[in-house]
Design an enzyme around this catalytic site. Structure first.
Site, PDB file in Angstrom:
ATOM      1  N   VAL A  11      48.626  39.740  35.985  1.00 13.55           N
ATOM      2  CA  VAL A  11      47.865  40.685  35.152  1.00 13.55           C
ATOM      3  C   VAL A  11      48.712  41.119  33.953  1.00 13.55           C
ATOM      4  O   VAL A  11      48.283  41.060  32.808  1.00 13.55           O
ATOM      5  CB  VAL A  11      47.455  41.935  35.980  1.00 13.55           C
ATOM      6  CG1 VAL A  11      46.795  42.978  35.092  1.00 13.55           C
ATOM      7  CG2 VAL A  11      46.506  41.536  37.106  1.00 13.55           C
ATOM      8  N   ASN A 212      34.167  42.808  42.277  1.00 11.66           N
ATOM      9  CA  ASN A 212      34.764  41.714  43.052  1.00 11.66           C
ATOM     10  C   ASN A 212      34.076  41.554  44.394  1.00 11.66           C
ATOM     11  O   ASN A 212      33.848  40.439  44.855  1.00 11.66           O
ATOM     12  CB  ASN A 212      36.262  41.975  43.247  1.00 11.66           C
ATOM     13  CG  ASN A 212      37.070  41.239  42.179  1.00 11.66           C
ATOM     14  OD1 ASN A 212      36.514  40.695  41.238  1.00 11.66           O
ATOM     15  ND2 ASN A 212      38.374  41.221  42.341  1.00 11.66           N
ATOM     16  N   ALA A 256      28.629  26.894  47.684  1.00 13.06           N
ATOM     17  CA  ALA A 256      29.078  26.920  49.090  1.00 13.06           C
ATOM     18  C   ALA A 256      30.253  25.968  49.246  1.00 13.06           C
ATOM     19  O   ALA A 256      30.416  25.016  48.484  1.00 13.06           O
ATOM     20  CB  ALA A 256      27.933  26.478  50.000  1.00 13.06           C
ATOM     21  N   CYS A 264      43.001  38.288  44.941  1.00  9.44           N
ATOM     22  CA  CYS A 264      42.110  39.401  44.597  1.00  9.44           C
ATOM     23  C   CYS A 264      40.998  39.645  45.601  1.00  9.44           C
ATOM     24  O   CYS A 264      40.930  40.702  46.216  1.00  9.44           O
ATOM     25  CB  CYS A 264      41.521  39.167  43.208  1.00  9.44           C
ATOM     26  SG  CYS A 264      42.778  39.192  41.949  1.00  9.44           S
ATOM     27  N   LYS A 267      41.930  40.943  49.245  1.00 11.12           N
ATOM     28  CA  LYS A 267      42.506  42.289  49.328  1.00 11.12           C
ATOM     29  C   LYS A 267      41.576  43.339  48.739  1.00 11.12           C
ATOM     30  O   LYS A 267      41.462  44.453  49.260  1.00 11.12           O
ATOM     31  CB  LYS A 267      43.876  42.345  48.662  1.00 11.12           C
ATOM     32  CG  LYS A 267      43.882  42.372  47.160  1.00 11.12           C
ATOM     33  CD  LYS A 267      45.270  42.553  46.602  1.00 11.12           C
ATOM     34  CE  LYS A 267      45.265  42.433  45.100  1.00 11.12           C
ATOM     35  NZ  LYS A 267      44.407  43.423  44.404  1.00 11.12           N
TER      36      LYS A 267
END
Ligand code: UDX
Length: 440
Positions: A11, A212, A256, A264, A267
């Protein structure tokens, strides 16, 4: 503006390099001196397309430099970004030790009027905690301490692209000064038409987790669909195409396969679940999203077993080891989860990955890593596509068939056309697609 970025990882580094591109004076600092020394030599500690060039450009133009002396850098900073890791604890809670440590590290050197920006993904309420830590450490700055939430939405493998063409810039602040500073910081993006969303801090922090978790939900929905399609004789990729044609649904993140991984999604989903529980809401849906993701690995193991019968003494080639293409990141990679399962069942696994081989080997010493696709396939009893690297689309199928002990493919990312594979004499297992074999 004079900016310091604390934490030069997936990041921090793209953030620092992008702000340097916007003509700000940026200093990247990190507690890992070796990483800083490497960056001073232009060495990027991970694979991220386009990042090395961007860092080099910023350094060459004198807009970006790296330092181990955080104190000196922060004293003259107008904005300090905290981009440190927030890994998951055993409990699933976000581990915010590094966040607190970095706040305590910068506090003594903050000057009046500085804005502290939280970019890492953190549970709602973290910025408030940060503000308390900073105010306790610097009572002289007290009311002047401004912490802003500016969650990142960078995708690994596309971090540079996402930095220059963000879907939105999200800013959570408590004062006009906070918003004003962020508008100045991102002025080139805003002028270029990027959508700026300004809101309160808790909303900004929570919206990141919500985004997310929803993306992971879409993928898990596609994987649950895949299970049903296999039973119904339907094709999940075609179902996804039909669904995705509805703009309210959208086709992206309905692929799929072996499921989601990385640093990311796993968590953030767990942290969001834990945060909700701690606040008093049982967000059971998030745990179902995780369960279906784990189930995708079970489904792949069952396909290998269906193809090979006993797994003891069988050699299985895994194509792709990173958690997604265009990255060398193997953290919580579904490919390695599958490798662990196969090794536990007595199979010899050999993996190949265009970028992540070394990282996979250090993460899993008992995984054999081959230097090329064909070396991995040589003598293997079946091949499993784990990560959809573009390189795999142009595999020489007749050569692959020659090298394999049996022409069997388990396509964990639905990369190949089942009919083409059958025409080449392969036994094809897709994900959510009809299994095609020579025996009909
Ligand atoms: C994600 C978010 O996209 C990004 O906005 C956030 O800032 C960080 O987390 P990233 O972890 O880099 O980015 O990966 P992403 O591209 O989102 O994919 C996550 C996982 O989902 C990968 O393992 C990928 O293989 C998997 N995936 C994605 C699927 O299995 N099916 C899909 O259709 C899409």
């Amino acid at each position: 503006m004079r900016v310091v970025v604390v934490g030069t990882g997936h990041v921090g580094l793209p953030t620092a390099a992008t702000l340097a591109e916007f003509e700000h004076d940026v200093i990247g600092v990190d507690e890992d001196e070796e990483k800083i020394r490497g960056l001073q030599r232009g060495a990027i500690p991970f694979f991220e397309p386009g990042l090395a060039e961007l860092v080099e450009r910023g350094a060459r133009r004198g807009r970006l430099r790296f330092s181990v002396d955080a104190a000196e850098a922060i004293q003259s900073a107008e904005v300090v970004f905290l981009c440190v890791g927030t890994p998951a604890r055993e409990s699933g809670d976000a581990n915010l030790v590094a966040v607190e440590r970095s706040a305590r590290g910068i506090a003594p050197h903050l000057s009046l009027g500085v804005i502290v920006v939280k970019k890492s993904t953190v549970p709602a309420g973290t910025a408030q905690r940060l503000r308390q830590v900073l105010r306790m450490s610097r009572p002289d700055l007290a009311e002047d301490i401004e912490v802003v939430s500016n969650p990142e939405f960078l995708r690994e493998g596309q971090a540079v692209e996402d930095s220059f063409h963000p879907d939105r810039i999200l800013v959570g602040a408590r004062s006009e000064r906070g918003f004003e500073t962020m508008r100045r910081l991102y002025e080139p993006l805003i002028r270029g038409g990027a959508k700026l969303i300004e809101t309160d801090i808790e909303t900004a922090e929570l919206a990141k987790h919500a985004s997310n978790a929803f993306l992971a939900l879409k993928v898990s929905y596609a994987n649950a669909l895949a299970r049903v399609c296999e039973l119904a004789g339907a094709d999940v990729t075609a179902v996804a195409d039909v669904m995705g044609s509805d703009p309210r649904i959208g086709r992206a993140f309905l692929d799929a396969g072996l499921g989601w991984g990385g640093y990311c999604f796993p968590k953030d989903l767990q942290a969001f679940d834990r945060l909700s529980s701690r606040l008093g809401y049982d967000f059971g849906l998030l745990r179902e999203v995780e369960r279906i993701n784990d189930e995708a690995i079970d489904a792949a193991v069952e396909k290998v077993r269906d193809a090979l019968w006993n797994l003891e003494d069988k050699r299985i080639a895994l194509l792709g080891l990173s958690f997604k293409p265009r990255t060398d990141d193997v953290r919580l990679s579904p490919a390695l989860s599958l490798a662990r399962r196969l090794i536990a069942e007595g199979a010899a696994t050999v993996g190949y990955d265009p970028e992540a081989g070394a990282n996979a080997k250090s993460e899993m010493p008992d995984l054999e890593v081959a230097p090329s696709v064909y070396d991995a396939l040589d003598g293997a009893h079946c091949m499993v596509v784990c990560t959809d690297w573009d390189e795999f689309r142009s595999i020489d199928l007749p050569r692959a068939k020659e090298l394999l002990a049996h022409p069997i493919i388990v396509d964990g990312r639905n990369m190949f056309d089942p009919h083409v594979m059958r025409a080449h004499g392969f036994v094809y297992y897709g994900t959510g697609r009809a299994a095609l074999s020579e025996v009909g």
